[in-house]
Design an enzyme around this catalytic site. Structure first.
Site, PDB file in Angstrom:
ATOM      1  N   GLY A  20     -21.752 -18.338 -28.952  1.00  0.00           N
ATOM      2  CA  GLY A  20     -22.243 -17.962 -30.282  1.00  0.00           C
ATOM      3  C   GLY A  20     -23.219 -16.826 -30.235  1.00  0.00           C
ATOM      4  O   GLY A  20     -23.138 -15.984 -31.083  1.00  0.00           O
ATOM      5  N   ARG A  24     -25.845 -13.756 -25.019  1.00  0.00           N
ATOM      6  CA  ARG A  24     -25.246 -14.493 -24.057  1.00  0.00           C
ATOM      7  C   ARG A  24     -23.926 -13.821 -23.694  1.00  0.00           C
ATOM      8  O   ARG A  24     -23.786 -13.934 -22.399  1.00  0.00           O
ATOM      9  CB  ARG A  24     -24.969 -16.215 -24.484  1.00  0.00           C
ATOM     10  CG  ARG A  24     -26.039 -16.999 -24.889  1.00  0.00           C
ATOM     11  CD  ARG A  24     -26.181 -17.487 -23.326  1.00  0.00           C
ATOM     12  NE  ARG A  24     -27.663 -18.228 -23.230  1.00  0.00           N
ATOM     13  CZ  ARG A  24     -27.694 -19.429 -23.004  1.00  0.00           C
ATOM     14  NH1 ARG A  24     -26.775 -20.203 -22.555  1.00  0.00           N
ATOM     15  NH2 ARG A  24     -29.118 -19.673 -22.659  1.00  0.00           N
ATOM     16  N   ARG A  43     -23.348  -4.707 -35.913  1.00  0.00           N
ATOM     17  CA  ARG A  43     -24.273  -5.915 -36.395  1.00  0.00           C
ATOM     18  C   ARG A  43     -24.732  -6.730 -35.083  1.00  0.00           C
ATOM     19  O   ARG A  43     -25.338  -7.755 -35.148  1.00  0.00           O
ATOM     20  CB  ARG A  43     -23.492  -6.803 -37.176  1.00  0.00           C
ATOM     21  CG  ARG A  43     -23.097  -6.450 -38.541  1.00  0.00           C
ATOM     22  CD  ARG A  43     -22.525  -7.589 -39.183  1.00  0.00           C
ATOM     23  NE  ARG A  43     -21.917  -6.822 -40.614  1.00  0.00           N
ATOM     24  CZ  ARG A  43     -22.509  -7.301 -41.636  1.00  0.00           C
ATOM     25  NH1 ARG A  43     -23.495  -8.617 -41.807  1.00  0.00           N
ATOM     26  NH2 ARG A  43     -22.260  -6.936 -42.834  1.00  0.00           N
ATOM     27  N   ARG A  87     -14.160 -20.991 -26.577  1.00  0.00           N
ATOM     28  CA  ARG A  87     -15.617 -21.031 -27.020  1.00  0.00           C
ATOM     29  C   ARG A  87     -16.621 -21.523 -25.791  1.00  0.00           C
ATOM     30  O   ARG A  87     -16.233 -22.489 -25.253  1.00  0.00           O
ATOM     31  CB  ARG A  87     -15.771 -21.765 -28.272  1.00  0.00           C
ATOM     32  CG  ARG A  87     -17.231 -22.124 -28.562  1.00  0.00           C
ATOM     33  CD  ARG A  87     -17.360 -22.678 -29.981  1.00  0.00           C
ATOM     34  NE  ARG A  87     -18.508 -23.436 -30.261  1.00  0.00           N
ATOM     35  CZ  ARG A  87     -19.851 -23.370 -29.925  1.00  0.00           C
ATOM     36  NH1 ARG A  87     -20.129 -22.132 -29.748  1.00  0.00           N
ATOM     37  NH2 ARG A  87     -20.915 -24.263 -30.293  1.00  0.00           N
ATOM     38  N   SER A  90     -23.124 -24.752 -27.232  1.00  0.00           N
ATOM     39  CA  SER A  90     -24.160 -25.934 -26.858  1.00  0.00           C
ATOM     40  C   SER A  90     -23.715 -26.872 -27.848  1.00  0.00           C
ATOM     41  O   SER A  90     -22.947 -26.614 -28.908  1.00  0.00           O
ATOM     42  CB  SER A  90     -25.552 -25.551 -26.791  1.00  0.00           C
ATOM     43  OG  SER A  90     -25.712 -24.868 -28.032  1.00  0.00           O
ATOM     44  N   ASP A 205     -29.153 -30.863 -26.417  1.00  0.00           N
ATOM     45  CA  ASP A 205     -29.841 -31.790 -26.970  1.00  0.00           C
ATOM     46  C   ASP A 205     -29.164 -33.317 -27.342  1.00  0.00           C
ATOM     47  O   ASP A 205     -27.865 -33.242 -27.128  1.00  0.00           O
ATOM     48  CB  ASP A 205     -30.529 -31.322 -28.219  1.00  0.00           C
ATOM     49  CG  ASP A 205     -29.692 -30.788 -29.363  1.00  0.00           C
ATOM     50  OD1 ASP A 205     -28.955 -29.800 -29.072  1.00  0.00           O
ATOM     51  OD2 ASP A 205     -29.128 -31.867 -30.321  1.00  0.00           O
ATOM     52  N   ARG A 218     -30.867 -25.160 -19.605  1.00  0.00           N
ATOM     53  CA  ARG A 218     -29.961 -24.295 -20.430  1.00  0.00           C
ATOM     54  C   ARG A 218     -29.173 -23.303 -19.670  1.00  0.00           C
ATOM     55  O   ARG A 218     -28.052 -23.219 -19.620  1.00  0.00           O
ATOM     56  CB  ARG A 218     -30.560 -23.937 -21.767  1.00  0.00           C
ATOM     57  CG  ARG A 218     -30.614 -25.036 -22.783  1.00  0.00           C
ATOM     58  CD  ARG A 218     -30.664 -24.449 -24.279  1.00  0.00           C
ATOM     59  NE  ARG A 218     -31.856 -23.680 -24.484  1.00  0.00           N
ATOM     60  CZ  ARG A 218     -33.019 -24.273 -24.917  1.00  0.00           C
ATOM     61  NH1 ARG A 218     -33.095 -25.567 -24.886  1.00  0.00           N
ATOM     62  NH2 ARG A 218     -34.003 -23.350 -24.887  1.00  0.00           N
TER      63      ARG A 218
HETATM   64  N1  ADE Z   1     -25.595 -27.208 -31.265  1.00  0.00           N
HETATM   65  C1  ADE Z   1     -26.309 -27.581 -30.451  1.00  0.00           C
HETATM   66  N2  ADE Z   1     -27.174 -28.629 -30.756  1.00  0.00           N
HETATM   67  C2  ADE Z   1     -26.778 -28.840 -32.133  1.00  0.00           C
HETATM   68  C3  ADE Z   1     -26.944 -29.953 -33.037  1.00  0.00           C
HETATM   69  N3  ADE Z   1     -27.959 -30.934 -32.675  1.00  0.00           N
HETATM   70  N4  ADE Z   1     -26.149 -29.972 -34.104  1.00  0.00           N
HETATM   71  C4  ADE Z   1     -25.676 -28.808 -34.173  1.00  0.00           C
HETATM   72  N5  ADE Z   1     -25.097 -27.989 -33.523  1.00  0.00           N
HETATM   73  C5  ADE Z   1     -25.787 -27.910 -32.212  1.00  0.00           C
END
Ligand code: ADE
Length: 235
Positions: A20, A24, A43, A87, A90, A205, A218
């Site tokens: 994304g 990265r 962009r 893709r 995360s 997360d 990460r």
């Molecule tokens: N990408 C990483 N963590 C996320 C989350 N909690 N919600 C949506 N996209 C995420």
């Protein structure tokens, strides 16, 4: 040259990794690829092509969310004849057994996005990964002794959701492993243009424990995931 990608036909490899974050993309190109050449800066959405194990590979930032990813993936498929799109992103864990730093291979992507409602009306299209790409990545992970989760994820339209806990509880009940924001659109477009797609995710997360990975963690788990993907697609 397309509207958002400033590259000539042939500048982009058949295989493209899709983080994304455009920074990265730069990090992957400079850390993992040999002789990386930048083909896009429109962009600030960097794209690079280099080689890994002697095979040409590109890395293209997509931005966050399905509308942004859709622009880049549409152009890669329509104008640059890309065949394999992976893709690398995360996600937030939704199931208790999915822990931060784990890796997920998204077999399917359920979605709250309106993009597929607009496409398909009342049909709930099943956005799925390419079987061979999924299988090969799984086998590479196994032979490297890496533990991966394989299953259904949720592609959400918004990060800062007023999470409806009942809805999430139901999704967890139906074995949704994690939430991210792009895979369903990637899988849908790959189906349309007869390309292979897979979404590989590291858990940054947890919606279960509210834990988050540190920037250092990460970077390390991200590196392991990139190596897994590159080892698989260049075999
Ligand atoms: N990408 C990483 N963590 C996320 C989350 N909690 N919600 C949506 N996209 C995420």
């Amino acid at each position: 040259m397309s509207t958002h990608i400033n590259a000539k036909l042939g500048d982009i490899a058949d295989i493209v990794l899709l983080p994304g974050d455009p920074l990265r993309a730069k990090y992957i190109a400079e850390t993992f690829l040999e002789n990386p050449v930048c083909y896009n800066q429109v962009r600030g959405m960097s794209g690079f092509t280099g080689t890994y194990n002697g095979v040409r590979v590109s890395v293209q930032g997509t931005g966050m969310g399905m509308p942004s990813l859709s622009i880049y993936v549409n152009e890669l498929l329509r104008f640059y004849d890309v065949k394999k799109l992976i893709r690398v992103g995360s996600c937030g864990a939704m199931k208790p057994h999915v822990k931060i730093r784990d890796i997920i291979l998204a077999q399917g992507a359920s979605t709250t996005s309106n993009m597929n409602n607009r496409r398909f009306g009342s049909v709930n299209f099943a956005a799925i990964a390419d079987f061979e790409l999924l299988h090969e990545t799984y086998m590479t992970a196994k032979s490297n002794g890496m533990k991966v989760h394989v299953g259904n994820i949720l592609s959400e339209d918004s990060f800062y959701e007023d999470y409806n806990s009942n809805r999430n509880a139901k999704l967890v009940d139906y074995n949704i492993l994690a939430v991210e924001m792009e895979a369903a659109e990637l899988y849908t477009l790959a189906a349309k243009y007869d390309a292979s797609a897979l979404c590989v995710l590291t858990v940054s997360d947890s919606l279960v424990t509210q834990e988050e990975t540190t920037a250092e963690e990460r970077e390390r788990t991200f590196g392991e995931m990139i190596k897994l993907v590159l080892d698989t697609v260049t075999k």
